[in-house]
Design a protein around this motif. Sequence first.
Motif, PDB file in Angstrom:
ATOM      1  N   HIS A 122      14.319  48.553 117.338  1.00 28.30           N
ATOM      2  CA  HIS A 122      14.925  49.358 116.278  1.00 28.30           C
ATOM      3  C   HIS A 122      15.816  48.533 115.356  1.00 28.30           C
ATOM      4  O   HIS A 122      16.276  49.034 114.341  1.00 28.30           O
ATOM      5  N   ASN A 123      16.061  47.256 115.686  1.00 24.24           N
ATOM      6  CA  ASN A 123      16.761  46.385 114.745  1.00 24.24           C
ATOM      7  C   ASN A 123      15.872  46.080 113.551  1.00 24.24           C
ATOM      8  O   ASN A 123      16.367  45.835 112.453  1.00 24.24           O
ATOM      9  N   ALA A 124      14.573  46.051 113.753  1.00 27.38           N
ATOM     10  CA  ALA A 124      13.640  45.760 112.663  1.00 27.38           C
ATOM     11  C   ALA A 124      13.362  47.011 111.843  1.00 27.38           C
ATOM     12  O   ALA A 124      13.466  47.012 110.627  1.00 27.38           O
ATOM     13  N   ALA A 138      29.352  39.993 119.173  1.00 28.08           N
ATOM     14  CA  ALA A 138      28.311  38.996 118.916  1.00 28.08           C
ATOM     15  C   ALA A 138      27.011  39.623 118.437  1.00 28.08           C
ATOM     16  O   ALA A 138      26.227  38.967 117.749  1.00 28.08           O
ATOM     17  N   ALA A 139      26.768  40.884 118.769  1.00 32.29           N
ATOM     18  CA  ALA A 139      25.499  41.520 118.399  1.00 32.29           C
ATOM     19  C   ALA A 139      25.577  42.287 117.088  1.00 32.29           C
ATOM     20  O   ALA A 139      24.626  42.962 116.713  1.00 32.29           O
ATOM     21  N   GLU A 140      26.695  42.177 116.373  1.00 32.78           N
ATOM     22  CA  GLU A 140      26.847  42.934 115.134  1.00 32.78           C
ATOM     23  C   GLU A 140      25.887  42.451 114.050  1.00 32.78           C
ATOM     24  O   GLU A 140      25.432  41.313 114.059  1.00 32.78           O
ATOM     25  N   HIS A 141      25.632  43.342 113.118  1.00 32.34           N
ATOM     26  CA  HIS A 141      24.793  43.041 111.955  1.00 32.34           C
ATOM     27  C   HIS A 141      25.473  41.967 111.113  1.00 32.34           C
ATOM     28  O   HIS A 141      26.697  41.863 111.076  1.00 32.34           O
ATOM     29  N   ALA A 161      33.914  40.345 108.140  1.00 35.36           N
ATOM     30  CA  ALA A 161      34.978  39.732 108.937  1.00 35.36           C
ATOM     31  C   ALA A 161      35.291  38.306 108.474  1.00 35.36           C
ATOM     32  O   ALA A 161      36.205  37.672 108.986  1.00 35.36           O
ATOM     33  N   GLY A 162      34.516  37.805 107.512  1.00 36.05           N
ATOM     34  CA  GLY A 162      34.773  36.477 106.975  1.00 36.05           C
ATOM     35  C   GLY A 162      34.075  35.364 107.716  1.00 36.05           C
ATOM     36  O   GLY A 162      34.409  34.199 107.559  1.00 36.05           O
ATOM     37  N   VAL A 163      33.089  35.698 108.516  1.00 36.69           N
ATOM     38  CA  VAL A 163      32.329  34.701 109.263  1.00 36.69           C
ATOM     39  C   VAL A 163      30.949  34.600 108.623  1.00 36.69           C
ATOM     40  O   VAL A 163      30.225  35.588 108.558  1.00 36.69           O
ATOM     41  N   LEU A 164      30.589  33.401 108.160  1.00 32.53           N
ATOM     42  CA  LEU A 164      29.293  33.259 107.512  1.00 32.53           C
ATOM     43  C   LEU A 164      28.145  33.216 108.500  1.00 32.53           C
ATOM     44  O   LEU A 164      27.102  33.785 108.281  1.00 32.53           O
ATOM     45  N   PHE A 165      28.324  32.527 109.604  1.00 34.04           N
ATOM     46  CA  PHE A 165      27.253  32.406 110.599  1.00 34.04           C
ATOM     47  C   PHE A 165      27.829  32.630 111.983  1.00 34.04           C
ATOM     48  O   PHE A 165      28.619  31.819 112.446  1.00 34.04           O
ATOM     49  N   PRO A 166      27.432  33.736 112.623  1.00 36.50           N
ATOM     50  CA  PRO A 166      27.976  34.002 113.971  1.00 36.50           C
ATOM     51  C   PRO A 166      27.480  32.975 114.976  1.00 36.50           C
ATOM     52  O   PRO A 166      26.483  32.391 114.825  1.00 36.50           O
TER      53      PRO A 166
END
Length: 111
Positions: free
Chosen positions: A11-13, A96-99, A106-111
């Motif tokens: 369901h993520n896709a 860690a699993a967020e979109h 949150a200001g993070v370019l690449f988790p």
Amino acid sequence: MTARPHLYADHNATTPLRPAAWAAMARALEEGGNPSSVHGPGRVARAPLEAAREAVAAALDARPDSVVFTSGATEGLHLAMESARAMGFVPGLVGAAEHDAVWAYAGVLFP
């Protein structure tokens, strides 16, 4: 041998449409018209959209003018995050699993 039931877990896709949603979408596509237009076909196209907005609002005990439809997760998350930012909310933790849109907020370019 009995066939095993199909379980769709990606369901993520995309999430498969319910038959009623598929039928409503097909009716809207057959009708045509731009629901943002003021001419006759536009007003006809807008009617089911406004009916859906009122139904969602009633289910959520909200005002219809507070219901906003978006095209998908990224647009919806962006709207939610910008609204939260406007109210002064800054996230403290992001899972860690967020979109990716949540990570960007949150200001993070690449988790």
